[in-house]
Design a protein around this motif. Structure first.
Motif, PDB file in Angstrom:
ATOM      1  N   GLY A 213      14.142  46.578 -21.969  1.00 50.29           N
ATOM      2  CA  GLY A 213      15.806  46.773 -21.847  1.00 50.29           C
ATOM      3  C   GLY A 213      16.544  46.578 -20.520  1.00 50.29           C
ATOM      4  O   GLY A 213      17.879  45.404 -20.336  1.00 50.29           O
ATOM      5  N   VAL A 214      16.365  46.944 -19.440  1.00 46.45           N
ATOM      6  CA  VAL A 214      16.338  47.026 -17.746  1.00 46.45           C
ATOM      7  C   VAL A 214      15.911  45.524 -17.723  1.00 46.45           C
ATOM      8  O   VAL A 214      16.945  44.589 -17.287  1.00 46.45           O
ATOM      9  N   GLY A 215      14.804  44.668 -18.030  1.00 48.81           N
ATOM     10  CA  GLY A 215      15.076  43.149 -17.901  1.00 48.81           C
ATOM     11  C   GLY A 215      16.383  42.702 -18.525  1.00 48.81           C
ATOM     12  O   GLY A 215      15.938  41.461 -17.845  1.00 48.81           O
ATOM     13  N   LEU A 216      16.727  42.695 -20.097  1.00 52.43           N
ATOM     14  CA  LEU A 216      17.471  41.805 -20.381  1.00 52.43           C
ATOM     15  C   LEU A 216      18.956  42.593 -19.837  1.00 52.43           C
ATOM     16  O   LEU A 216      19.774  42.109 -19.596  1.00 52.43           O
ATOM     17  N   ALA A 217      18.988  43.570 -19.607  1.00 55.20           N
ATOM     18  CA  ALA A 217      20.075  44.142 -18.862  1.00 55.20           C
ATOM     19  C   ALA A 217      20.698  43.394 -17.723  1.00 55.20           C
ATOM     20  O   ALA A 217      21.908  43.113 -17.806  1.00 55.20           O
ATOM     21  N   VAL A 218      19.492  43.151 -17.128  1.00 50.47           N
ATOM     22  CA  VAL A 218      19.865  43.128 -16.071  1.00 50.47           C
ATOM     23  C   VAL A 218      20.491  41.347 -16.118  1.00 50.47           C
ATOM     24  O   VAL A 218      21.653  40.575 -15.548  1.00 50.47           O
ATOM     25  N   LYS A 219      20.068  40.983 -16.623  1.00 55.16           N
ATOM     26  CA  LYS A 219      20.630  38.960 -16.855  1.00 55.16           C
ATOM     27  C   LYS A 219      21.239  39.110 -18.196  1.00 55.16           C
ATOM     28  O   LYS A 219      22.312  38.114 -17.612  1.00 55.16           O
ATOM     29  N   THR A 220      22.070  40.301 -18.792  1.00 51.77           N
ATOM     30  CA  THR A 220      22.966  40.280 -19.500  1.00 51.77           C
ATOM     31  C   THR A 220      24.858  39.665 -18.323  1.00 51.77           C
ATOM     32  O   THR A 220      25.054  38.614 -19.398  1.00 51.77           O
ATOM     33  N   PRO A 221      24.720  40.486 -17.710  1.00 49.56           N
ATOM     34  CA  PRO A 221      24.326  41.130 -17.521  1.00 49.56           C
ATOM     35  C   PRO A 221      25.165  42.797 -17.762  1.00 49.56           C
ATOM     36  O   PRO A 221      26.733  42.520 -17.877  1.00 49.56           O
ATOM     37  N   THR A 222      25.100  43.920 -17.493  1.00 54.03           N
ATOM     38  CA  THR A 222      25.596  45.277 -18.025  1.00 54.03           C
ATOM     39  C   THR A 222      25.608  46.275 -16.542  1.00 54.03           C
ATOM     40  O   THR A 222      24.888  45.753 -15.833  1.00 54.03           O
ATOM     41  N   VAL A 223      26.709  46.571 -16.517  1.00 50.66           N
ATOM     42  CA  VAL A 223      26.675  47.889 -16.131  1.00 50.66           C
ATOM     43  C   VAL A 223      25.967  48.672 -16.084  1.00 50.66           C
ATOM     44  O   VAL A 223      25.464  49.392 -16.804  1.00 50.66           O
ATOM     45  N   PRO A 224      24.779  49.285 -14.982  1.00 51.08           N
ATOM     46  CA  PRO A 224      25.265  49.151 -13.818  1.00 51.08           C
ATOM     47  C   PRO A 224      23.956  47.429 -13.027  1.00 51.08           C
ATOM     48  O   PRO A 224      24.043  47.672 -11.427  1.00 51.08           O
ATOM     49  N   PHE A 225      24.008  46.576 -13.398  1.00 55.30           N
ATOM     50  CA  PHE A 225      22.726  45.810 -13.191  1.00 55.30           C
ATOM     51  C   PHE A 225      23.581  44.559 -13.323  1.00 55.30           C
ATOM     52  O   PHE A 225      23.162  43.401 -13.237  1.00 55.30           O
ATOM     53  N   HIS A 226      24.822  44.579 -12.342  1.00 56.37           N
ATOM     54  CA  HIS A 226      25.862  43.287 -12.702  1.00 56.37           C
ATOM     55  C   HIS A 226      26.830  42.850 -11.231  1.00 56.37           C
ATOM     56  O   HIS A 226      27.157  41.565 -11.493  1.00 56.37           O
ATOM     57  N   HIS A 307      32.665  40.538 -21.580  1.00 59.06           N
ATOM     58  CA  HIS A 307      32.817  40.085 -23.255  1.00 59.06           C
ATOM     59  C   HIS A 307      31.496  40.880 -23.955  1.00 59.06           C
ATOM     60  O   HIS A 307      31.074  40.767 -24.590  1.00 59.06           O
ATOM     61  N   MET A 308      30.518  40.354 -22.430  1.00 59.40           N
ATOM     62  CA  MET A 308      28.848  40.697 -22.862  1.00 59.40           C
ATOM     63  C   MET A 308      29.041  42.394 -23.194  1.00 59.40           C
ATOM     64  O   MET A 308      27.963  42.608 -24.140  1.00 59.40           O
ATOM     65  N   GLY A 309      29.530  43.559 -22.718  1.00 62.66           N
ATOM     66  CA  GLY A 309      29.541  44.909 -23.167  1.00 62.66           C
ATOM     67  C   GLY A 309      30.115  44.340 -24.394  1.00 62.66           C
ATOM     68  O   GLY A 309      29.680  45.316 -25.770  1.00 62.66           O
ATOM     69  N   TYR A 310      31.726  44.238 -25.329  1.00 68.97           N
ATOM     70  CA  TYR A 310      31.437  43.424 -26.645  1.00 68.97           C
ATOM     71  C   TYR A 310      29.972  43.499 -27.664  1.00 68.97           C
ATOM     72  O   TYR A 310      29.030  44.086 -28.943  1.00 68.97           O
ATOM     73  N   VAL A 311      28.840  42.542 -26.631  1.00 76.53           N
ATOM     74  CA  VAL A 311      28.018  41.869 -28.282  1.00 76.53           C
ATOM     75  C   VAL A 311      26.959  43.129 -27.693  1.00 76.53           C
ATOM     76  O   VAL A 311      26.233  44.057 -28.163  1.00 76.53           O
TER      77      VAL A 311
END
Length: 500
Positions: A213-226, A307-311
Motif C-alpha cells: 500500500g505504501v509503495g503504491l500510494a507513493v506512486k499514486t500519489p495520495t496524501v501524505p506521500f504526494h 482526482h486520484m483521491g476519488y480512485v
C-alpha cells in the motif's frame, strides 16, 4: 500480440540510438509517431477481439527456480489502461513535432517509457510488474532532468527519483512477503489470487498490505506521500507532465486493483476504511491546495492528487462489505477504473495546454496573463473545455466516473462520500478562477504589461495532439457503453474475489 505491443517501442528506440544525432529531427519524432500509430492499431485489434477473463495470455519460464515467469495478459481492467497509454503517448508524439532540443535522446527515452508503461499494465507476474514499475522511474527521471526547466528541473527530478524509488522498495518488500507466504512459492499474480495465501489474516498479512500500500500510494500519489509531485510536474516538459499524470500515476492505482485487492482480499476488507479515509483526505486536500495556487501548472498538478483521491475512495469502498451489496461495490470499482481513464485523457490535455502557455509567455504565473481569449480564442476555448471536463461537468468522462464512485460508495461510506462530493465544488471554483484570471479581463502579457505583442493561437500540431484527447473524453461522457462493457465483467470478478 501483447509482446509486440510492448516491445515495439523499445526496439525502435534501440534502432534510433544508432542513427546520428545530426539527422533531421523529424526522423526521430516521425518514428515515434509511426510506432504510436502501430501500437494504437494493435490495441484496437485486441479491444475488438471477443473474450472473457485474461486474454492474449503469454507465459514463458524466466527464472523458474524462484517462481518468476514472463507472464502477460489483458482483462477488462488492464485493457482500458493499455489503450489510454497508446492514445496518450501518440498525442505526446504529435505534440513533440515542435521539439528542437536533443531530439534523439528525447524520443528514445519516451519510446522506452512507452514500452515499460505498456508492459506494466499487461504484467501478470509481480517481479515483471516491479521491473516495469522501476524502469518507469528511471526514464522519467532523465526526461525531467534533461528537458525540464533549468537547474530546478534537476532538483525536482532527484526528489522524484528518490521518493518514488523508496516507494518501490517498499513495494518489493510486500511482493517478497507474498512470495514467501505462497505454497508453492510463486510471484505469479493469477496463481496468488487463486491461492489467497494470507487468507488467515494476522500481522504478517497486515505487514504485506502495508508495504504494498505504501509503495503504491507513493506512486499514486495520495496524501501524505504526494510532496514529490508538484515540483516534478512544474519543472518537467509539457509532454513529461502529461505522461507522468496520465500514465505513471495510474501505475499506483492500478496496482491496488490488480495486486492488493485480489491477492489480499481479507486484509483489504479489514483495512478498506483506511483507504476510504486516505481517499477523501486526498480529494479535499488536493482541491484546497490547488485553489491556493498562483502557478497554473502547480494548480493542475494538485488536481491530480484530488482526482486520484476519488480512485482510492472507490477501491476502498469496494472492500467494505457491511451495509452494502455486490452491485454497489462493483459500481465503485468500475468507477475507479473509469476515473483512471478519464483523468489520463483530461489532465494529459491540461498539461499539454500549460505547455502551450509556457511556450508563448515563458511563465506559468497566472498573474502575468490576462485577456488571452481576445488574442488566442481557440486556445482559450480548448482550455475552457478541458477545465470543465476536469471539474466533472456532465457530458465528459469524469462525470461518468465520479457518479459511479459516489453511487457505489454512498451506502458503505456515506460521510466520506459526502465530503468527497464537496471536493467537486472546490475544483469548480479553482478552474473558474483560473479561466477568469488568464483569459478574461484587460489584455496583459508577461514582461510587457499593457503593451500589445504577439501571442500565437493554438497551432495545428498542438490542436492535433490535444483536441482528440478531449474528444475521446467527450465520447466516453456521452456514450460510455463501449468502455463500461469492457470494465464491468472484470470489476464483477474482482468484487467476488474480495468478498470471498
Amino acid at each position: 500480440m501483447l509482446s509486440l505491443i510492448v516491445f515495439l517501442p523499445a526496439l525502435v528506440a534501440a534502432v534510433l540510438l544508432l542513427v546520428p544525432a545530426t539527422a533531421p529531427r523529424r526522423v526521430f519524432t516521425g518514428a515515434w509517431l509511426a510506432v504510436s500509430a502501430v501500437d494504437l492499431a494493435l490495441v484496437v485489434v485486441v479491444w475488438l477481439t471477443p473474450g472473457s477473463g485474461f486474454r492474449f495470455v503469454e507465459r514463458v519460464a524466466w527464472m523458474p527456480t524462484v517462481g518468476i515467469s514472463y507472464h502477460v495478459g489483458v482483462d477488462g481492467i488492464s485493457l482500458p489502461l493499455v489503450a489510454l497509454t497508446a492514445v496518450l503517448f501518440g498525442a505526446c508524439a504529435v505534440f513533440s513535432l515542435r521539439e528542437t532540443r536533443r531530439v534523439k535522446g528525447y524520443v528514445a527515452l519516451f519510446l522506452a517509457l512507452q514500452a515499460v508503461s505498456l508492459g506494466l499494465f499487461v504484467a501478470l507476474d509481480l517481479i515483471l510488474f516491479f521491473l516495469f514499475f522501476d524502469l518507469s522511474i528511471v526514464f522519467m527521471y532523465f526526461l525531467i532532468a534533461g528537458w525540464g526547466h533549468g537547474e530546478r528541473a534537476r532538483a525536482a527530478a532527484l526528489k522524484f527519483f528518490l521518493y518514488t524509488f523508496l516507494g518501490s522498495l517498499a513495494l518489493l518488500l510486500g511482493f517478497i512477503l507474498l512470495y514467501l507466504a505462497a505454497e508453492p512459492h510463486t510471484f505469479d499474480i493469477v496463481e496468488l489470487a487463486a491461492a489467497d495465501p494470507l487468507a488467515g489474516g494476522g500481522a504478517y498479512a497486515g505487514l504485506a498490505l502495508l508495504a504494498i500500500g505504501v509503495g503504491l500510494a507513493v506512486k499514486t500519489p495520495t496524501v501524505p506521500f504526494h510532496t514529490w509531485l508538484p515540483p516534478a510536474h512544474t519543472e518537467a516538459p509539457a509532454t513529461g507532465s502529461a505522461i507522468l499524470a496520465g500514465i505513471l500515476l495510474k501505475m499506483g492505482t492500478y496496482g491496488f486493483v490488480r495486486i492488493a485487492m485480489p491477492i489480499l482480499p481479507g486484509t483489504w476488507r479489514q483495512y478498506a476504511v483506511v483507504a476510504v479515509v486516505v481517499g477523501v483526505v486526498s480529494v479535499l486536500y488536493g482541491a484546497l491546495v490547488a485553489l491556493a495556487q498562483t502557478d497554473v501548472k502547480r494548480m493542475v498538478a494538485y488536481t491530480s492528487v484530488n482526482h486520484m483521491g476519488y480512485v482510492v475512495l472507490g477501491v476502498g469502498a469496494a472492500g467494505i462489505i457491511a451495509g452494502t451489496d455486490d452491485q454497489a461495490r462493483q459500481l465503485a470499482t468500475t468507477g475507479a477504473v473509469t476515473q483512471m481513464v478519464a483523468h489520463g485523457l483530461i489532465t494529459g490535455a491540461l498539461f499539454l495546454l500549460t505547455g502551450v502557455l509556457y511556450d508563448r509567455g515563458r511563465t506559468y504565473d497566472m498573474a502575468a496573463y490576462s485577456g488571452l481569449a481576445a488574442r488566442a480564442p481557440v486556445f482559450a476555448g480548448v482550455f475552457a473545455v478541458a477545465a470543465f471536463a476536469s471539474l466533472g461537468l456532465p457530458g465528459f468522462a469524469g462525470f461518468i466516473a465520479e457518479f459511479q464512485i459516489f453511487t457505489g460508495a454512498l451506502a458503505s461510506a456515506p460521510v466520506a462520500t459526502a465530503l468527497a462530493v464537496a471536493g467537486i465544488l472546490v475544483t469548480a471554483a479553482l478552474f473558474l478562477r483560473a479561466l477568469q484570471r488568464v483569459f478574461l479581463g484587460p489584455e496583459r502579457l508577461p514582461d510587457a504589461p499593457g503593451t500589445p505583442r504577439p501571442f500565437a493561437d493554438l497551432r495545428a500540431s498542438e490542436a492535433a495532439a490535444i483536441v482528440p484527447l478531449l474528444a475521446l473524453a467527450t465520447v466516453i461522457g456521452i456514450l460510455p457503453r463501449f468502455l463500461l462493457d469492457a470494465i464491468e465483467p472484470a470489476s464483477r470478478a474482482l468484487v467476488e474475489l474480495v468478498a470471498r
